[in-house]
Write an enzyme that holds these catalytic residues in place. Sequence first.
Site, PDB file in Angstrom:
ATOM      1  N   VAL A  77      32.130  40.168  52.779  1.00  0.00           N
ATOM      2  CA  VAL A  77      33.255  41.090  52.840  1.00  0.00           C
ATOM      3  C   VAL A  77      34.274  40.441  53.761  1.00  0.00           C
ATOM      4  O   VAL A  77      33.995  40.188  54.938  1.00  0.00           O
ATOM      5  CB  VAL A  77      32.819  42.468  53.372  1.00  0.00           C
ATOM      6  CG1 VAL A  77      34.031  43.383  53.522  1.00  0.00           C
ATOM      7  CG2 VAL A  77      31.799  43.093  52.426  1.00  0.00           C
ATOM      8  N   SER A  78      35.449  40.131  53.225  1.00  0.00           N
ATOM      9  CA  SER A  78      36.435  39.318  53.940  1.00  0.00           C
ATOM     10  C   SER A  78      36.919  40.013  55.206  1.00  0.00           C
ATOM     11  O   SER A  78      36.882  41.240  55.327  1.00  0.00           O
ATOM     12  CB  SER A  78      37.630  39.026  53.029  1.00  0.00           C
ATOM     13  OG  SER A  78      37.218  38.404  51.830  1.00  0.00           O
ATOM     14  N   ALA A  79      37.407  39.212  56.151  1.00  0.00           N
ATOM     15  CA  ALA A  79      37.946  39.748  57.394  1.00  0.00           C
ATOM     16  C   ALA A  79      39.166  40.616  57.102  1.00  0.00           C
ATOM     17  O   ALA A  79      40.013  40.250  56.273  1.00  0.00           O
ATOM     18  CB  ALA A  79      38.329  38.611  58.333  1.00  0.00           C
TER      19      ALA A  79
END
Length: 421
Positions: A77-79
Site C-alpha cells: 500500500v503506497s505511502a
Amino acid sequence: MYATSTTDTIRAREAMVDAIVADHARLGQPPLSPAVEQVLRTVPRHTFLPGLPSAEAYDHEQAVVTKEENGLALSSVSAPSIIATMLHRADLHQGQRVLEIGSGGYNAALIRELVGPTGQVTSIDIAPDVIARAERCLADAAVEGVHLAVADGEHGFAVRAPFDRIIVTAGAWDLSPAWDAQLAPDGRLVVPMRVRGLTRCLTLERTAAYGHWRAVAVDPCGFVRMQGAGEHWEPMPLLHEPDGVQVGLRLEDGPRPDIDALRTALTTDPAESWSGVRVGAEEATDGLDLFLASAADGWALLTAQRGAIQAGLIRPIVLTGTPALVDTAGASFAYRILRRIPGQEMWEFGAVGQGPHATRVAQQLTDLISRWDGDHRGGLGPHIELFPASTPAADLPPGRVVTKRHTHMVLNWDRRPSNDT
C-alpha cells in the site's frame, strides 16, 4: 464520516494530511488541489491496513508491504505522500473513467471519491490474493462502485476502456502499447517509470505526433516492480559476494563493464575527489541523481549490505543504490560520498574512485556534480519525451536516449536561467 472512523483515527488522518501539505510547501512542490486534500482527509486509510496501529497507518511517508517473497516486496500500500502527488498530477474530475494498475483498495477508494457517482473506477492487479484483499477492505470501508479484476497490468483492461486517466501504482520499465490504445485521446497517464535504475513518477500526455508523449511533471517516488509481461530486471553483478558484506552494481540501461576487473578494483586503494558543492541536511538531491543518470555514459548504481560498510570495503552510501560511474575502459569505478562541513548542518559532495584509473574517474564524477550545481540546480529539471521504438535514431531529438522495448526515452536538460541582471 466513514463507519470505521473514530476520534483517534480522524485526528491521525488530519495530522497525516497536514504533514503532506507542509512537506509540499517545504520542498517547493505545488500545493495539493482542494479536492485531493479533502479526500485524503475523508477516506480511512487504517481500514485498508487492518491490524496496523493508527500511528503507522497514517504515517505520511510510510509504504506498507503487504506481500513479500525471498526478501523482495511484491505488493504494498503506497505511502500517502506519493499517493497524494499522483492524484494531484492525474487531475481527476467528476464523471471520469479511471484505470488503476496495481491494486490495494485505498487508492481506488480515493479515486472513487474524486470521480463521483457518475465516474467509473477499475482497479486491477496480477495477484488474485491482492484483489481479494482489496475487495474485503473496500467492503469494510463501505466503498461501492469499484470494479476489481485479476489482470496483467501490461495489457490494461480493454473491456472497460476507454479511460480518461490511467494511474499505475507499480514500477514500470516501459510504456505499454495497451495503455496507449486504451487511453482516451485527451487522456493523461501517471506512471512510476524507471530511468536508468531510478524511479520517477511521470505524468504523461500525448502530443500531436503519433506515439509521441511528453512528461508534464516528473516527481521522485519508489514502487515495487511490475510483475508479468511488463516485468524487467537489470543486470546486478556482485563485486564482493560473501553474504552480509555484499557489494554490487545495478546496470540498468547502462554500461557492460568487465566485472572481474571491477572486483579487482574494489580491492585497490581508493582515491578521493571533492566537488566543493554543498547540500543542506533536508535538501532533496533527486534532481542531481537524475542529472547524473542523464549525463554519464557509464552511469550505474552501487549497492551494498551494511556489513560491507562496517568492514571498510566501501564508504557509507545509500544501501539500495548510490550514484556511481564506470570509466570507459570498464576497469575502474567511482561512487558519490558526502562529508560534513565542520560546525554546520551542511555536507559536501565528493567521490571515491577505485581501480587503475581511480583518480580520473572520481574527478569525472565530481566534475559532473559541479556541472549540475552550476547549470541545473534549482532549475525546472529535465524534459522527458517518449517516442515509438521504431523511430530512427536520426529523427530523435538530442539528449540522453534510453532505448526500451516499446519506446525510446529522451531526456534533455535546459540550463538554469541566470540571475544576472
